[in-house]
Design a protein around this motif. Structure first.
Motif, PDB file in Angstrom:
ATOM      1  N   PHE A  16      -7.064  -7.979 -71.860  1.00  0.00           N
ATOM      2  CA  PHE A  16      -6.415  -9.253 -71.560  1.00  0.00           C
ATOM      3  C   PHE A  16      -7.015 -10.313 -72.485  1.00  0.00           C
ATOM      4  CE2 PHE A  16     -10.099  -9.089 -68.776  1.00  0.00           C
ATOM      5  CZ  PHE A  16     -10.635 -10.378 -68.821  1.00  0.00           C
ATOM      6  N   PRO A  17      -6.244 -11.342 -72.845  1.00  0.00           N
ATOM      7  CA  PRO A  17      -6.737 -12.345 -73.790  1.00  0.00           C
ATOM      8  C   PRO A  17      -7.669 -13.344 -73.107  1.00  0.00           C
ATOM      9  CG  PRO A  17      -4.511 -12.888 -73.111  1.00  0.00           C
ATOM     10  CD  PRO A  17      -4.826 -11.557 -72.481  1.00  0.00           C
ATOM     11  N   ASP A  18      -8.719 -13.727 -73.824  1.00  0.00           N
ATOM     12  CA  ASP A  18      -9.596 -14.802 -73.374  1.00  0.00           C
ATOM     13  C   ASP A  18      -9.298 -16.015 -74.244  1.00  0.00           C
ATOM     14  OD1 ASP A  18     -11.614 -16.145 -72.014  1.00  0.00           O
ATOM     15  OD2 ASP A  18     -13.119 -15.589 -73.500  1.00  0.00           O
ATOM     16  N   VAL A  19      -8.860 -17.091 -73.608  1.00  0.00           N
ATOM     17  CA  VAL A  19      -8.361 -18.267 -74.323  1.00  0.00           C
ATOM     18  C   VAL A  19      -9.294 -19.453 -74.096  1.00  0.00           C
ATOM     19  CG1 VAL A  19      -6.423 -19.853 -74.587  1.00  0.00           C
ATOM     20  CG2 VAL A  19      -5.991 -17.436 -74.082  1.00  0.00           C
ATOM     21  N   SER A  20      -9.648 -20.166 -75.145  1.00  0.00           N
ATOM     22  CA  SER A  20     -10.480 -21.359 -75.013  1.00  0.00           C
ATOM     23  C   SER A  20      -9.634 -22.533 -74.552  1.00  0.00           C
ATOM     24  CB  SER A  20     -11.138 -21.710 -76.346  1.00  0.00           C
ATOM     25  OG  SER A  20     -11.828 -22.946 -76.242  1.00  0.00           O
ATOM     26  N   PRO A  21     -10.091 -23.259 -73.517  1.00  0.00           N
ATOM     27  CA  PRO A  21      -9.333 -24.430 -73.070  1.00  0.00           C
ATOM     28  C   PRO A  21      -9.452 -25.618 -74.024  1.00  0.00           C
ATOM     29  CG  PRO A  21     -11.361 -24.223 -71.825  1.00  0.00           C
ATOM     30  CD  PRO A  21     -11.263 -22.997 -72.676  1.00  0.00           C
ATOM     31  N   ILE A  22     -10.377 -25.536 -74.963  1.00  0.00           N
ATOM     32  CA  ILE A  22     -10.569 -26.665 -75.875  1.00  0.00           C
ATOM     33  C   ILE A  22      -9.350 -26.861 -76.764  1.00  0.00           C
ATOM     34  CG2 ILE A  22     -11.969 -27.587 -77.757  1.00  0.00           C
ATOM     35  CD1 ILE A  22     -14.344 -26.042 -76.596  1.00  0.00           C
ATOM     36  N   ASP A  23      -8.860 -25.758 -77.330  1.00  0.00           N
ATOM     37  CA  ASP A  23      -7.724 -25.866 -78.261  1.00  0.00           C
ATOM     38  C   ASP A  23      -6.657 -24.802 -78.046  1.00  0.00           C
ATOM     39  OD1 ASP A  23      -9.053 -23.637 -79.132  1.00  0.00           O
ATOM     40  OD2 ASP A  23      -9.680 -24.492 -81.048  1.00  0.00           O
ATOM     41  N   GLY A  24      -6.816 -23.990 -77.001  1.00  0.00           N
ATOM     42  CA  GLY A  24      -5.828 -22.959 -76.717  1.00  0.00           C
ATOM     43  C   GLY A  24      -5.919 -21.735 -77.599  1.00  0.00           C
ATOM     44  N   SER A  25      -6.969 -21.632 -78.396  1.00  0.00           N
ATOM     45  CA  SER A  25      -7.106 -20.484 -79.285  1.00  0.00           C
ATOM     46  C   SER A  25      -7.542 -19.250 -78.509  1.00  0.00           C
ATOM     47  CB  SER A  25      -8.127 -20.784 -80.379  1.00  0.00           C
ATOM     48  OG  SER A  25      -9.408 -21.026 -79.820  1.00  0.00           O
ATOM     49  N   VAL A  26      -7.058 -18.087 -78.949  1.00  0.00           N
ATOM     50  CA  VAL A  26      -7.454 -16.824 -78.341  1.00  0.00           C
ATOM     51  C   VAL A  26      -8.788 -16.399 -78.941  1.00  0.00           C
ATOM     52  CG1 VAL A  26      -6.865 -14.401 -78.002  1.00  0.00           C
ATOM     53  CG2 VAL A  26      -5.067 -16.143 -77.916  1.00  0.00           C
ATOM     54  N   LEU A  27      -9.804 -16.301 -78.098  1.00  0.00           N
ATOM     55  CA  LEU A  27     -11.138 -15.936 -78.574  1.00  0.00           C
ATOM     56  C   LEU A  27     -11.239 -14.442 -78.843  1.00  0.00           C
ATOM     57  CD1 LEU A  27     -13.233 -18.141 -76.128  1.00  0.00           C
ATOM     58  CD2 LEU A  27     -12.586 -18.653 -78.499  1.00  0.00           C
ATOM     59  N   VAL A  74      -4.177 -46.214 -59.946  1.00  0.00           N
ATOM     60  CA  VAL A  74      -4.929 -47.351 -60.458  1.00  0.00           C
ATOM     61  C   VAL A  74      -5.325 -47.095 -61.905  1.00  0.00           C
ATOM     62  CG1 VAL A  74      -6.985 -48.787 -60.149  1.00  0.00           C
ATOM     63  CG2 VAL A  74      -5.777 -47.868 -58.155  1.00  0.00           C
ATOM     64  N   ILE A  75      -5.751 -45.874 -62.183  1.00  0.00           N
ATOM     65  CA  ILE A  75      -5.966 -45.409 -63.552  1.00  0.00           C
ATOM     66  C   ILE A  75      -5.398 -44.000 -63.650  1.00  0.00           C
ATOM     67  CG2 ILE A  75      -8.004 -46.816 -63.997  1.00  0.00           C
ATOM     68  CD1 ILE A  75      -9.714 -44.318 -63.488  1.00  0.00           C
ATOM     69  N   GLY A  76      -5.043 -43.581 -64.857  1.00  0.00           N
ATOM     70  CA  GLY A  76      -4.595 -42.212 -65.079  1.00  0.00           C
ATOM     71  C   GLY A  76      -3.242 -41.922 -64.454  1.00  0.00           C
ATOM     72  N   GLY A  77      -3.156 -40.730 -63.881  1.00  0.00           N
ATOM     73  CA  GLY A  77      -1.904 -40.313 -63.272  1.00  0.00           C
ATOM     74  C   GLY A  77      -1.004 -39.542 -64.207  1.00  0.00           C
ATOM     75  N   HIS A  78      -1.565 -39.059 -65.312  1.00  0.00           N
ATOM     76  CA  HIS A  78      -0.733 -38.357 -66.288  1.00  0.00           C
ATOM     77  C   HIS A  78      -1.588 -37.404 -67.112  1.00  0.00           C
ATOM     78  CE1 HIS A  78      -2.494 -40.832 -69.497  1.00  0.00           C
ATOM     79  NE2 HIS A  78      -2.403 -41.839 -68.641  1.00  0.00           N
ATOM     80  N   ARG A  79      -0.928 -36.498 -67.827  1.00  0.00           N
ATOM     81  CA  ARG A  79      -1.607 -35.581 -68.721  1.00  0.00           C
ATOM     82  C   ARG A  79      -2.016 -36.284 -70.004  1.00  0.00           C
ATOM     83  NH1 ARG A  79       1.361 -29.798 -68.593  1.00  0.00           N
ATOM     84  NH2 ARG A  79       2.368 -29.903 -66.562  1.00  0.00           N
ATOM     85  N   GLY A  80      -3.007 -35.689 -70.652  1.00  0.00           N
ATOM     86  CA  GLY A  80      -3.317 -36.073 -72.020  1.00  0.00           C
ATOM     87  C   GLY A  80      -2.762 -35.018 -72.954  1.00  0.00           C
ATOM     88  N   ASP A  81      -3.319 -34.919 -74.126  1.00  0.00           N
ATOM     89  CA  ASP A  81      -2.899 -33.881 -75.069  1.00  0.00           C
ATOM     90  C   ASP A  81      -3.539 -32.546 -74.685  1.00  0.00           C
ATOM     91  OD1 ASP A  81      -1.465 -35.736 -76.549  1.00  0.00           O
ATOM     92  OD2 ASP A  81      -3.190 -36.236 -77.813  1.00  0.00           O
ATOM     93  N   GLY A  82      -2.890 -31.465 -75.031  1.00  0.00           N
ATOM     94  CA  GLY A  82      -3.450 -30.138 -74.776  1.00  0.00           C
ATOM     95  C   GLY A  82      -3.720 -29.908 -73.302  1.00  0.00           C
ATOM     96  N   GLN A  83      -4.936 -29.445 -72.995  1.00  0.00           N
ATOM     97  CA  GLN A  83      -5.288 -29.149 -71.604  1.00  0.00           C
ATOM     98  C   GLN A  83      -6.173 -30.236 -70.998  1.00  0.00           C
ATOM     99  OE1 GLN A  83      -5.121 -24.364 -72.382  1.00  0.00           O
ATOM    100  NE2 GLN A  83      -6.710 -25.097 -70.991  1.00  0.00           N
ATOM    101  N   TYR A  84      -5.940 -31.455 -71.421  1.00  0.00           N
ATOM    102  CA  TYR A  84      -6.710 -32.586 -70.916  1.00  0.00           C
ATOM    103  C   TYR A  84      -5.864 -33.377 -69.917  1.00  0.00           C
ATOM    104  CZ  TYR A  84      -9.917 -31.582 -74.741  1.00  0.00           C
ATOM    105  OH  TYR A  84     -10.800 -30.965 -75.586  1.00  0.00           O
ATOM    106  N   TYR A  85      -6.524 -33.795 -68.811  1.00  0.00           N
ATOM    107  CA  TYR A  85      -5.830 -34.633 -67.831  1.00  0.00           C
ATOM    108  C   TYR A  85      -6.569 -35.953 -67.714  1.00  0.00           C
ATOM    109  CZ  TYR A  85      -2.488 -35.543 -64.159  1.00  0.00           C
ATOM    110  OH  TYR A  85      -1.424 -36.057 -63.451  1.00  0.00           O
ATOM    111  N   ALA A  86      -5.831 -37.043 -67.751  1.00  0.00           N
ATOM    112  CA  ALA A  86      -6.448 -38.369 -67.713  1.00  0.00           C
ATOM    113  C   ALA A  86      -7.199 -38.568 -66.404  1.00  0.00           C
ATOM    114  CB  ALA A  86      -5.374 -39.438 -67.863  1.00  0.00           C
TER     115      ALA A  86
END
Length: 487
Positions: free
Chosen positions: A30-41, A355-367
């Protein structure tokens, strides 16, 4: 990179299982994927019931000799494992950061040193583990902790190696053998731990590591009749399945599950301290079971608390966790990100205000997000999000604060901010939680019992409590000297 090796920042990691002192490959991966950039390790050996059964068999075969190993020798080997962790601390830190997205600076300064400490602590505790003998009508009672047998340890992805060794170290110290099943999203440092343990002289079969999806390998481990203990950290639904699987063999369980912990801020609190504690709940992108995700703030200071919180949270830097300046990294997996955003969008649709956030950021980041105008019985207040999402509610008085704090199915932790020692004593005595912090957060000592109440878990571990779980306690009663048999 060879067929069974992947390389992370120059560190080679074997992708196969570790069973009976040997590397074992599966036919599927099974693939192991880095959450930093979505690359398959890399591709990881995907275990089945075959590997699970082999690992338990190896643990069973090695158990008698390890159980009979003198305490001092077991402790020596555990210290040698700690030495190995410290020697490879930088490698472990960068591999785990790449694998699970937590801050590299945290892994270097806190998490990996704690991994070594786990082994040293339980090695030392083993050597002083005793209960004073006592007499009953002239007979001597002697309490001992006997090794229980093979243990299955199932660990989560949010602090993979630290939480794995929190279980592995006391299980090994107690004289048990281990089958470790790491989370499929973060398998790499468990593989490195197998190498370190072998180099430290841990006998073959005493520690086994099997990788794979819980749905495919979990039942074969937790229902095995030769398994004597199961320790699991993770979600409530998975814990229920494990409990049902273990029930046929009456296998004892230790379960550390979810949380929906409160932070109670009273009007007499040091507001700067309270805000610091509140912002700290974004640690590890909110992927911390102990996090105080529900702010309960006394009405008279709620506006000022919120203003200061927004200002302080606005200073956080979200980005690559390998950067020393980063405060918040990515969330672990696209599936988890979908879950987080689903919670937030449903809450907003139901009337909550971000009050702050409430949305996704880029990639796998959440505000980083703070929601107000939330009802006590709403999903966002009652269910664990496991992301950088916090809620704020107000209370009028002490009684209401305690009522709101206890009004969930969880009971893992709680944090109280107050300048009144008597209030702190009254409130903490009423809170349903395994750990309560007053004017502090995340101060952990391995001597203390750790676990949750209600749906936050079953049992306690830490210090002697860990040995109580991982051992069969025995009381030996001896007649007075000079007794004679009556044949």
């Amino acid at each position: 990179m060879t067929e069974h090796t992947l390389t992370v920042a120059g560190v080679a990691v074997d992708t196969r299982h570790w069973i009976g002192g040997e590397r074992v490959a599966s036919t599927e991966t099974f693939p192991d994927v880095s959450p930093i950039d979505g690359s398959v390790l890399g591709e990881i050996s995907r275990g089945t019931a075959v590997e699970a059964t082999a690992a338990v068999a190896a643990a069973k075969a090695s158990f008698p000799a390890w159980a009979a190993t003198p305490r001092a020798e077991r402790a020596r080997i555990l210290h040698a494992i700690a030495d190995g962790v410290e020697k490879r601390l930088e490698e472990l830190a960068i591999v785990e950061t790449t694998d699970n997205g937590a801050l590299l600076r945290s892994h270097r300064r806190g998490v990996m040193p704690r991994v070594a400490h786990n082994f040293r602590f339980f090695a030392d505790w083993l050597l002083k583990l005793e209960h004073e003998d006592f007499e009953t009508r002239g007979h001597t009672n002697h309490v001992s902790w006997d090794p229980a047998g093979p243990c299955v340890l199932i660990t989560p992805w949010n602090a993979p190696l630290m939480l794995a060794t929190w279980k592995v170290a006391p299980a090994l110290a107690a004289g048990n053998t281990v089958v470790l099943k790491p989370a499929e999203w973060t398998p790499l440092t468990a593989s490195l731990l197998a190498d370190i343990a072998a180099e430290a002289g841990l006998p073959a079969g005493v520690l086994n590591v099997v990788q794979g999806y819980g749905s495919e390998i979990g039942d074969a481990l937790t229902s095995h009749p030769d398994v004597r203990r199961i320790s699991f950290t993770g979600s409530v639904p998975t814990a229920k399945r494990i409990s049902a699987s273990a029930a046929a063999n009456l296998t004892p369980l230790s379960l550390e599950l979810g949380g929906k912990s409160p932070l109670l801020v009273f009007a007499d609190a040091d507001l700067d301290l309270a805000v610091d504690l509140a912002v700290e709940q974004y640690d590890n992108a909110g992927q911390v079971c102990l996090a105080a995700t529900r702010f309960l703030v006394q009405e008279s200071v709620a506006e000022e608390f919120t203003r200061r919180f927004v200002e302080k949270a606005g200073q956080l830097t979200q980005g690559d966790p390998r950067d020393e300046a980063t405060d918040i990294g990515p969330n672990i997996h696209p599936r988890q990100l979908e879950k987080i955003d689903g919670f937030v969008q449903r809450a907003i649709a139901a009337g909550a205000r971000a009050v702050i956030g409430g949305h996704r950021g880029d990639g796998q980041y959440y505000a980083p997000t703070l929601l107000t105008d939330v009802a006590q019985d709403s999903e966002i207040v009652q269910e664990e999000v496991f992301g950088p999402v916090l809620t704020l509610q107000t209370f009028a008085d002490e009684d209401e604060a305690v009522r709101l704090a206890n009004d969930t199915r969880f009971g893992l932790a709680a944090t109280v901010a107050t300048g009144d020692p008597e209030r702190a004593e009254r409130v903490t005595a009423q809170l349903v939680a395994g750990t309560v912090w007053t004017n502090c957060f995340f101060v952990r000592d391995l001597q203390a019992p750790f676990g949750g109440s209600r749906h936050s878990g079953v049992g306690r571990e830490g210090g002697t409590w860990s040995f109580d779980f991982y051992c069969d306690l025995k009381n030996t009663v001896t007649a007075p000297k000079g007794w004679q048999s009556h044949e």
